[in-house]
Design an enzyme around this catalytic site. Structure first.
Site, mmCIF file in Angstrom:
data_model
loop_
_atom_site.group_PDB
_atom_site.id
_atom_site.type_symbol
_atom_site.label_atom_id
_atom_site.label_comp_id
_atom_site.label_asym_id
_atom_site.label_seq_id
_atom_site.Cartn_x
_atom_site.Cartn_y
_atom_site.Cartn_z
ATOM 1 N N SER A 145 0.677 -1.122 -0.156
ATOM 2 C CA SER A 145 -0.129 -0.164 0.035
ATOM 3 C C SER A 145 0.759 1.375 -0.055
ATOM 4 O O SER A 145 1.859 1.135 0.624
ATOM 5 C CB SER A 145 -0.829 -0.003 1.253
ATOM 6 O OG SER A 145 -1.567 1.058 1.458
ATOM 7 N N TYR A 158 -1.656 0.034 10.420
ATOM 8 C CA TYR A 158 -1.604 -0.294 8.905
ATOM 9 C C TYR A 158 -0.229 0.230 8.167
ATOM 10 O O TYR A 158 0.394 -0.600 7.447
ATOM 11 C CB TYR A 158 -2.784 0.316 8.255
ATOM 12 C CG TYR A 158 -3.135 -0.383 6.840
ATOM 13 C CD1 TYR A 158 -3.503 -1.660 6.552
ATOM 14 C CD2 TYR A 158 -2.876 0.605 5.705
ATOM 15 C CE1 TYR A 158 -3.721 -2.195 5.228
ATOM 16 C CE2 TYR A 158 -3.015 0.135 4.330
ATOM 17 C CZ TYR A 158 -3.431 -1.221 4.158
ATOM 18 O OH TYR A 158 -3.763 -1.593 2.848
#
Length: 247
Positions: A145, A158
């Site tokens: 990501s 995250y």
């Protein structure tokens, strides 16, 4: 019929029951691979199996939580017993965790995000690397990501987990350069997924690309003709990125 450039190859896809994982599994199957679909939800796996069979390909369903380390080891043993090799690994399963200040994150939430996004992928490499080495062109693709580098406020667990995943995969790539394995990271960018809806509830999903738009790139990175390793394919810009070494 789609170009079956992966005919006869064996692929593991984690998080295969929905979103990016489901689209990747369908694309790999359409290209001829036998997909070993790993996910927690039996019903969703069966729906995926139906779609793969309708497209003229085949799958093996593995209801498994990727945090079940013993289960991952059993998966490796089962693949060895049946196929004696693995050609493609797609490490896609991931969770967002809580969006809040780092100081407010509980140890439970932190541990859950790291277990799914980092440790499970290390366990997959640990279990399946010997089988990838037995392939004439082992391909390992892990979904990262842009959060790994953006370090946006409140996305701590995250972002940290994806940065750790990138370090893990780049290290694995460095350790396998003299083999037939090629290990890549893939940044999908913002896509129309359940995770994205959870993170950005006010966003219009119709403005986003879909997992189906991304899926052909899994086939490209999984192909025996793919030669790059240790890099990031950035879907939003359609470019290969080479992480910079420290000066």
């Amino acid at each position: 019929m789609a170009d079956r450039i992966l005919e006869g190859r064996v692929a593991v896809v984690t998080g295969a029951s929905r979103g990016i994982g489901r689209a990747a599994a369908l694309a790999l199957a359409a290209a001829g691979a036998h997909v070993i679909a790993v996910a927690r939800t039996q019903g969703a796996l069966e729906e995926l199996d139906d779609a793969i069979r309708t497209a003229g390909s085949s799958a093996t369903l593995v209801p498994l939580d990727v945090t079940d380390s013993d289960g991952i080891d059993r998966l490796g043993a089962a693949i060895d017993a049946r196929w004696k090799r693995l050609d493609i690994l797609v490490g896609n399963a991931g969770i967002l965790g809580a969006l809040m200040p780092i100081g407010h994150i509980t140890p439970k939430v932190w541990g859950q995000v790291m277990d799914v996004n980092v440790t499970a992928n290390w366990r997959l490499i640990r279990s399946l690397d010997p089988l990838l080495r037995l392939s004439d062109a082992g391909r390992a693709i892990f979904v990262s990501s842009g959060a790994a580098n953006k370090c946006t406020a409140y996305w701590g667990p995250y972002s940290v987990s994806k940065a750790a995943l990138e370090a893990l995969v780049r290290t694995y790539a460095a350790e396998t350069t003299s083999t037939a394995i090629r290990a890549m990271l893939l940044n999908p960018g913002p896509l129309r997924t359940a995770m994205r809806r959870s993170a950005m509830p006010g966003e219009d999903p119709e403005t986003l690309k879909t997992p189906d738009d991304l899926a052909p790139h899994f086939v490209r990175l999984a192909s025996p003709t793919w030669t790059e390793t240790g890099k990031i394919f950035d879907f939003p810009t359609d470019r290969l990125l080479t992480p910079q070494a420290p000066q």
